[in-house]
Design an enzyme around this catalytic site. Sequence first.
Site, PDB file in Angstrom:
ATOM      1  N   HIS A 223       0.793  -1.079   0.240  1.00 57.04           N
ATOM      2  CA  HIS A 223      -0.024  -0.108   0.226  1.00 57.04           C
ATOM      3  C   HIS A 223       0.829   1.286   0.012  1.00 57.04           C
ATOM      4  O   HIS A 223       1.995   1.255   0.545  1.00 57.04           O
ATOM      5  CB  HIS A 223      -0.885   0.221   1.334  1.00 57.04           C
TER       6      HIS A 223
ATOM      7  N   ASP B 250      -7.956  -5.645   0.065  1.00 53.48           N
ATOM      8  CA  ASP B 250      -8.513  -6.160  -1.125  1.00 53.48           C
ATOM      9  C   ASP B 250      -7.964  -7.899  -0.900  1.00 53.48           C
ATOM     10  O   ASP B 250      -8.520  -8.702  -1.850  1.00 53.48           O
ATOM     11  CB  ASP B 250      -7.898  -5.673  -2.387  1.00 53.48           C
TER      12      ASP B 250
HETATM   13  N1  CMC Z   1       4.364  -7.551  -4.782  1.00 57.02           N
HETATM   14  C1  CMC Z   1       5.736  -7.468  -5.009  1.00 57.02           C
HETATM   15  N2  CMC Z   1       6.340  -6.452  -4.891  1.00 57.02           N
HETATM   16  C2  CMC Z   1       5.810  -5.163  -4.454  1.00 57.02           C
HETATM   17  C3  CMC Z   1       4.212  -5.187  -4.394  1.00 57.02           C
HETATM   18  C4  CMC Z   1       3.668  -6.487  -4.594  1.00 57.02           C
HETATM   19  N3  CMC Z   1       2.220  -6.223  -4.512  1.00 57.02           N
HETATM   20  N4  CMC Z   1       4.061  -3.850  -4.081  1.00 57.02           N
HETATM   21  C5  CMC Z   1       5.021  -3.112  -4.077  1.00 57.02           C
HETATM   22  N5  CMC Z   1       6.109  -3.907  -4.492  1.00 57.02           N
HETATM   23  C6  CMC Z   1       7.487  -3.602  -4.543  1.00 57.02           C
HETATM   24  C7  CMC Z   1       7.709  -2.823  -5.600  1.00 57.02           C
HETATM   25  O1  CMC Z   1       8.539  -3.686  -6.647  1.00 57.02           O
HETATM   26  C8  CMC Z   1       8.882  -1.713  -5.310  1.00 57.02           C
HETATM   27  O2  CMC Z   1      10.039  -2.275  -5.239  1.00 57.02           O
HETATM   28  P1  CMC Z   1      11.521  -1.706  -5.419  1.00 57.02           P
HETATM   29  O3  CMC Z   1      11.702  -0.576  -4.116  1.00 57.02           O
HETATM   30  O4  CMC Z   1      12.713  -2.658  -5.426  1.00 57.02           O
HETATM   31  O5  CMC Z   1      11.358  -1.016  -6.827  1.00 57.02           O
HETATM   32  C9  CMC Z   1       8.260  -1.482  -3.893  1.00 57.02           C
HETATM   33  O6  CMC Z   1       7.977  -2.567  -3.320  1.00 57.02           O
HETATM   34  C10 CMC Z   1       7.674  -0.447  -3.636  1.00 57.02           C
HETATM   35  O7  CMC Z   1       6.658  -0.490  -4.228  1.00 57.02           O
HETATM   36  P2  CMC Z   1       6.106   0.816  -5.388  1.00 57.02           P
HETATM   37  O8  CMC Z   1       5.047   0.315  -6.367  1.00 57.02           O
HETATM   38  O9  CMC Z   1       7.068   1.895  -5.511  1.00 57.02           O
HETATM   39  O10 CMC Z   1       5.006   1.422  -4.403  1.00 57.02           O
HETATM   40  P3  CMC Z   1       3.585   2.361  -4.381  1.00 57.02           P
HETATM   41  O11 CMC Z   1       3.193   3.034  -3.023  1.00 57.02           O
HETATM   42  O12 CMC Z   1       3.843   3.370  -5.762  1.00 57.02           O
HETATM   43  O13 CMC Z   1       2.493   1.207  -4.576  1.00 57.02           O
HETATM   44  C11 CMC Z   1       0.618  -0.221  -4.564  1.00 57.02           C
HETATM   45  C12 CMC Z   1       1.500   0.819  -3.930  1.00 57.02           C
HETATM   46  C13 CMC Z   1      -0.453  -0.771  -3.719  1.00 57.02           C
HETATM   47  C14 CMC Z   1       0.122   0.104  -5.947  1.00 57.02           C
HETATM   48  C15 CMC Z   1       1.581  -1.502  -4.917  1.00 57.02           C
HETATM   49  O14 CMC Z   1       1.932  -2.267  -3.503  1.00 57.02           O
HETATM   50  C16 CMC Z   1       0.727  -2.703  -5.620  1.00 57.02           C
HETATM   51  O15 CMC Z   1       0.939  -2.512  -7.072  1.00 57.02           O
HETATM   52  N6  CMC Z   1       0.166  -3.721  -4.781  1.00 57.02           N
HETATM   53  C17 CMC Z   1      -0.628  -4.635  -5.560  1.00 57.02           C
HETATM   54  C18 CMC Z   1      -1.921  -3.998  -5.958  1.00 57.02           C
HETATM   55  C19 CMC Z   1      -2.921  -3.987  -4.905  1.00 57.02           C
HETATM   56  O16 CMC Z   1      -3.210  -4.844  -4.054  1.00 57.02           O
HETATM   57  N7  CMC Z   1      -3.491  -2.706  -4.811  1.00 57.02           N
HETATM   58  C20 CMC Z   1      -4.491  -2.440  -3.784  1.00 57.02           C
HETATM   59  C21 CMC Z   1      -4.147  -1.313  -2.760  1.00 57.02           C
HETATM   60  S1  CMC Z   1      -5.365  -1.356  -1.192  1.00 57.02           S
HETATM   61  C22 CMC Z   1      -6.879  -0.939  -2.287  1.00 57.02           C
HETATM   62  C23 CMC Z   1      -6.805   0.357  -2.779  1.00 57.02           C
HETATM   63  O17 CMC Z   1      -6.358   1.327  -2.135  1.00 57.02           O
HETATM   64  O18 CMC Z   1      -7.401   0.474  -3.963  1.00 57.02           O
END
Ligand code: CMC
Length: 431
Positions: free
Chosen positions: A308, A366
């Site tokens: 998140h 989720d």
């Molecule tokens: N699985 C594997 N690695 C992950 C994941 C994951 N689900 N989420 C983040 N990472 C890694 C990512 O690769 C990055 O690694 P690095 O620093 O080496 O590049 C690091 O963790 C930080 O991730 P980010 O994408 O920079 O973080 P963000 O804050 O931009 O993204 C997120 C947050 C929710 C979009 C992301 O965690 C994600 O894509 N999760 C899966 C989708 C998901 O479950 N979304 C629902 C969110 S809760 C409901 C809502 O608010 O809608």
Amino acid sequence: MAETTRTATLTIDGQSYELPIHAPSAGPDVIDITKLYGTAGVFTHDPGFTSTSACESKITFIDGDKGELLHRGYPIDQLAEKSHYLEVCYLLLYGSLPTAAELEHFEHTITHHTMIHEQMHNFFRGFRRDAHPMATMVGVVGAMSAFYHDSTDINDERQREIASHRLIAKMPTIAAMAYKYSIGQPFVYPRNDLDYASNFLRMCFAVPAQEYVVDPILSRAMDRIFTLHADHEQNASTSTVRLASSSGANPFACIAAGIACLWGPAHGGANQACLEMLKEIGSPNRIPEFIERAKDKNDPFRLMGFGHRVYKNFDPRATVMKQSADEVLDLLGIDNNPLLRIAKELEQIAVNDEYFIEKKLFPNVDFYSGIILEAMGFPTAMFTPIFAVSRTVGWISQWKEQLADPAMKIGRPRQLYTGETARDYVEIENR
Ligand code: CMC
């Protein structure tokens, strides 16, 4: 307006600029850069808005490190346990918990606006027979501005309120109709003797050939899912609603924009994507393979339902949702559901894995909501529409707050341009 307590000094090429620092009632201090371009001639750069506050708000507060989510100051776990969705809607919209009389009046208003204009039925029929319910919802909610002209004047406070009530009341009807249409069943009209959640379940699952009796346990679980998703401060879809509204667009168009944004798998689409992922994993012995893929930098795969932007400890909604999943599956007698087994093992393996610990990736709301919804009989395509129904009140509350904010301006981000500078047009024969 937040109090200005101190200033920050920014020095560029030996020239100093004083920037006011506003003190929020909770959360980090905020450096005000609104005059920065005017005085220093520079922009700030923050793709994904990871360090940028775009508005002042009094509705929802999240402390990602503590795993805290407050609506108007009330913790989400207390609201999920002691309150119910329509009371939380009132709280988000009006700022305080309602008295018994206020709640009764609000519930009566919402219940008596659940029907949609009969001509809108024709609008549904224009969609392909197997359209995704989210695709239908984006279109139908956008089209509400063509059916409810009398509540599109955003400068009229009463019209704004009517639009808010209409959206909260009609969204479950629209989501249920989108579902019924996608499976070729007749639409089911709402009933005024049922509460919000029971009405939605009945509109989704009743058929003319058989009466549908709403199970109070499922109705409570549905209400809790609505409550847990009601608002989440300035997330992508809410920011989309605010940005759309900043141009003066009508409320139905703004909420349609929010629904479109919510659909993406990184946001509201994650619950569908999570369940599809569990199905793809198929058996607990394939979990390590998927964990490795999630950790592989060269593989775009992510564990859906994990991580998140704001929560870096735990998602408080996930804690309540997990309890709810256990209760619902237990009561439905499906505690050995194979997907649930995979989900539970996946969760255990991931939360103990160094990669997930280091990156602070925990199951989010989720991860569990899909399991409950599937157990209740919803197909995966309905997971995100249910999120949209729940979040409508959050979008509308933030929209209402923004319109009343004297500091509101049209949203217009700047850019860090790295393209070509001015050059002369080249005739086609000379390229
Ligand atoms: N699985 C594997 N690695 C992950 C994941 C994951 N689900 N989420 C983040 N990472 C890694 C990512 O690769 C990055 O690694 P690095 O620093 O080496 O590049 C690091 O963790 C930080 O991730 P980010 O994408 O920079 O973080 P963000 O804050 O931009 O993204 C997120 C947050 C929710 C979009 C992301 O965690 C994600 O894509 N999760 C899966 C989708 C998901 O479950 N979304 C629902 C969110 S809760 C409901 C809502 O608010 O809608």
